[in-house]
Design a protein around this motif. Structure first.
Motif, PDB file in Angstrom:
ATOM      1  N   ASP A  69       0.798  -1.230   0.000  1.00  0.00           N
ATOM      2  CA  ASP A  69       0.000   0.000   0.000  1.00  0.00           C
ATOM      3  C   ASP A  69       0.832   1.283   0.000  1.00  0.00           C
ATOM      4  O   ASP A  69       0.916   1.977  -0.987  1.00  0.00           O
ATOM      5  CB  ASP A  69      -0.965   0.005   1.188  1.00  0.00           C
ATOM      6  CG  ASP A  69      -1.950  -1.142   1.080  1.00  0.00           C
ATOM      7  OD1 ASP A  69      -2.341  -1.463  -0.051  1.00  0.00           O
ATOM      8  OD2 ASP A  69      -2.298  -1.712   2.119  1.00  0.00           O
ATOM      9  N   ASN A  70       1.440   1.623   1.125  1.00  0.00           N
ATOM     10  CA  ASN A  70       2.232   2.852   1.186  1.00  0.00           C
ATOM     11  C   ASN A  70       3.658   2.555   1.645  1.00  0.00           C
ATOM     12  O   ASN A  70       4.345   3.428   2.149  1.00  0.00           O
ATOM     13  CB  ASN A  70       1.565   3.873   2.113  1.00  0.00           C
ATOM     14  CG  ASN A  70       2.073   5.270   1.874  1.00  0.00           C
ATOM     15  OD1 ASN A  70       2.584   5.581   0.806  1.00  0.00           O
ATOM     16  ND2 ASN A  70       1.977   6.116   2.878  1.00  0.00           N
ATOM     17  N   THR A  71       4.093   1.308   1.475  1.00  0.00           N
ATOM     18  CA  THR A  71       5.443   0.926   1.883  1.00  0.00           C
ATOM     19  C   THR A  71       6.173   0.279   0.711  1.00  0.00           C
ATOM     20  O   THR A  71       5.564  -0.350  -0.146  1.00  0.00           O
ATOM     21  CB  THR A  71       5.418  -0.070   3.052  1.00  0.00           C
ATOM     22  OG1 THR A  71       4.745  -1.256   2.630  1.00  0.00           O
ATOM     23  CG2 THR A  71       4.735   0.507   4.266  1.00  0.00           C
ATOM     24  N   ILE A  72       7.479   0.447   0.718  1.00  0.00           N
ATOM     25  CA  ILE A  72       8.333  -0.207  -0.265  1.00  0.00           C
ATOM     26  C   ILE A  72       9.383  -0.997   0.493  1.00  0.00           C
ATOM     27  O   ILE A  72      10.040  -0.470   1.387  1.00  0.00           O
ATOM     28  CB  ILE A  72       9.003   0.819  -1.196  1.00  0.00           C
ATOM     29  CG1 ILE A  72       7.948   1.427  -2.107  1.00  0.00           C
ATOM     30  CG2 ILE A  72      10.097   0.171  -2.003  1.00  0.00           C
ATOM     31  CD1 ILE A  72       8.481   2.350  -3.150  1.00  0.00           C
ATOM     32  N   GLU A  73       9.506  -2.280   0.167  1.00  0.00           N
ATOM     33  CA  GLU A  73      10.518  -3.138   0.775  1.00  0.00           C
ATOM     34  C   GLU A  73      11.658  -3.314  -0.212  1.00  0.00           C
ATOM     35  O   GLU A  73      11.469  -3.879  -1.282  1.00  0.00           O
ATOM     36  CB  GLU A  73       9.927  -4.499   1.120  1.00  0.00           C
ATOM     37  CG  GLU A  73       8.878  -4.468   2.185  1.00  0.00           C
ATOM     38  CD  GLU A  73       8.338  -5.849   2.494  1.00  0.00           C
ATOM     39  OE1 GLU A  73       8.694  -6.813   1.787  1.00  0.00           O
ATOM     40  OE2 GLU A  73       7.561  -5.961   3.444  1.00  0.00           O
ATOM     41  N   LEU A  74      12.830  -2.827   0.144  1.00  0.00           N
ATOM     42  CA  LEU A  74      14.006  -3.015  -0.697  1.00  0.00           C
ATOM     43  C   LEU A  74      14.562  -4.401  -0.396  1.00  0.00           C
ATOM     44  O   LEU A  74      14.966  -4.681   0.729  1.00  0.00           O
ATOM     45  CB  LEU A  74      15.031  -1.925  -0.421  1.00  0.00           C
ATOM     46  CG  LEU A  74      14.556  -0.501  -0.729  1.00  0.00           C
ATOM     47  CD1 LEU A  74      15.623   0.500  -0.337  1.00  0.00           C
ATOM     48  CD2 LEU A  74      14.190  -0.343  -2.177  1.00  0.00           C
ATOM     49  N   ALA A  75      14.579  -5.270  -1.405  1.00  0.00           N
ATOM     50  CA  ALA A  75      14.902  -6.677  -1.182  1.00  0.00           C
ATOM     51  C   ALA A  75      16.325  -7.044  -1.590  1.00  0.00           C
ATOM     52  O   ALA A  75      17.033  -7.704  -0.839  1.00  0.00           O
ATOM     53  CB  ALA A  75      13.912  -7.561  -1.927  1.00  0.00           C
ATOM     54  N   ARG A  76      16.759  -6.632  -2.785  1.00  0.00           N
ATOM     55  CA  ARG A  76      18.076  -7.056  -3.278  1.00  0.00           C
ATOM     56  C   ARG A  76      18.763  -5.912  -4.003  1.00  0.00           C
ATOM     57  O   ARG A  76      18.126  -5.034  -4.563  1.00  0.00           O
ATOM     58  CB  ARG A  76      17.937  -8.225  -4.265  1.00  0.00           C
ATOM     59  CG  ARG A  76      17.384  -9.508  -3.714  1.00  0.00           C
ATOM     60  CD  ARG A  76      18.132 -10.048  -2.522  1.00  0.00           C
ATOM     61  NE  ARG A  76      19.522 -10.284  -2.715  1.00  0.00           N
ATOM     62  CZ  ARG A  76      20.109 -11.471  -2.750  1.00  0.00           C
ATOM     63  NH1 ARG A  76      19.400 -12.545  -2.609  1.00  0.00           N
ATOM     64  NH2 ARG A  76      21.411 -11.566  -2.911  1.00  0.00           N
ATOM     65  N   PHE A  77      20.115  -5.979  -4.017  1.00  0.00           N
ATOM     66  CA  PHE A  77      20.943  -5.058  -4.797  1.00  0.00           C
ATOM     67  C   PHE A  77      22.087  -5.876  -5.369  1.00  0.00           C
ATOM     68  O   PHE A  77      23.066  -6.154  -4.688  1.00  0.00           O
ATOM     69  CB  PHE A  77      21.477  -3.915  -3.925  1.00  0.00           C
ATOM     70  CG  PHE A  77      22.318  -2.951  -4.689  1.00  0.00           C
ATOM     71  CD1 PHE A  77      21.735  -2.046  -5.550  1.00  0.00           C
ATOM     72  CD2 PHE A  77      23.693  -2.947  -4.567  1.00  0.00           C
ATOM     73  CE1 PHE A  77      22.514  -1.147  -6.269  1.00  0.00           C
ATOM     74  CE2 PHE A  77      24.480  -2.059  -5.275  1.00  0.00           C
ATOM     75  CZ  PHE A  77      23.880  -1.164  -6.126  1.00  0.00           C
ATOM     76  N   VAL A  78      21.932  -6.306  -6.627  1.00  0.00           N
ATOM     77  CA  VAL A  78      22.936  -7.161  -7.257  1.00  0.00           C
ATOM     78  C   VAL A  78      23.167  -6.720  -8.697  1.00  0.00           C
ATOM     79  O   VAL A  78      22.441  -5.904  -9.248  1.00  0.00           O
ATOM     80  CB  VAL A  78      22.525  -8.647  -7.220  1.00  0.00           C
ATOM     81  CG1 VAL A  78      22.531  -9.193  -5.809  1.00  0.00           C
ATOM     82  CG2 VAL A  78      21.170  -8.852  -7.839  1.00  0.00           C
ATOM     83  N   LYS A  79      24.196  -7.295  -9.327  1.00  0.00           N
ATOM     84  CA  LYS A  79      24.510  -6.981 -10.725  1.00  0.00           C
ATOM     85  C   LYS A  79      23.354  -7.402 -11.624  1.00  0.00           C
ATOM     86  O   LYS A  79      22.583  -8.294 -11.307  1.00  0.00           O
ATOM     87  CB  LYS A  79      25.786  -7.703 -11.147  1.00  0.00           C
ATOM     88  CG  LYS A  79      27.018  -7.039 -10.609  1.00  0.00           C
ATOM     89  CD  LYS A  79      28.200  -7.391 -11.474  1.00  0.00           C
ATOM     90  CE  LYS A  79      29.354  -6.521 -11.066  1.00  0.00           C
ATOM     91  NZ  LYS A  79      29.890  -5.799 -12.176  1.00  0.00           N
TER      92      LYS A  79
END
Length: 88
Positions: A69-79
């Protein structure tokens, strides 16, 4: 919007040594927090076949995230070569 950092995202960032890249990540996170709607964020693309999965491009890297709804979950940071192997 509210930003939630998953443990996998934090461990991916700890592996990065490039300071310019970390500055770009910080700017992106600040941009998310300022925006009221996900449509206001440039270069953000929805992944086909998933209702809540999105990706953001930073050079050769991708940030994988989920939107509720009003949230963002940052899950991964990869190539970019590996993002679709580990996310979603």
């Amino acid at each position: 919007m509210e930003v939630i950092f998953l443990r996998s995202f934090l461990t991916d960032i700890k592996k990065i040594n490039d300071k310019k890249l970390k500055i770009k990540i910080k700017e992106f996170i600040e941009e998310i927090e300022k925006s009221e709607n996900i449509d206001e964020i440039p270069n953000l693309k929805k992944l086909k076949g998933y209702s809540t999965a999105y990706r953001f491009r930073i050079g050769d890297y991708r940030i994988g995230m989920y939107k509720d709804d009003n949230t963002i979950e940052l899950a991964r940071f990869v190539k970019r070569n590996d993002i679709y192997k580990v996310f979603p």
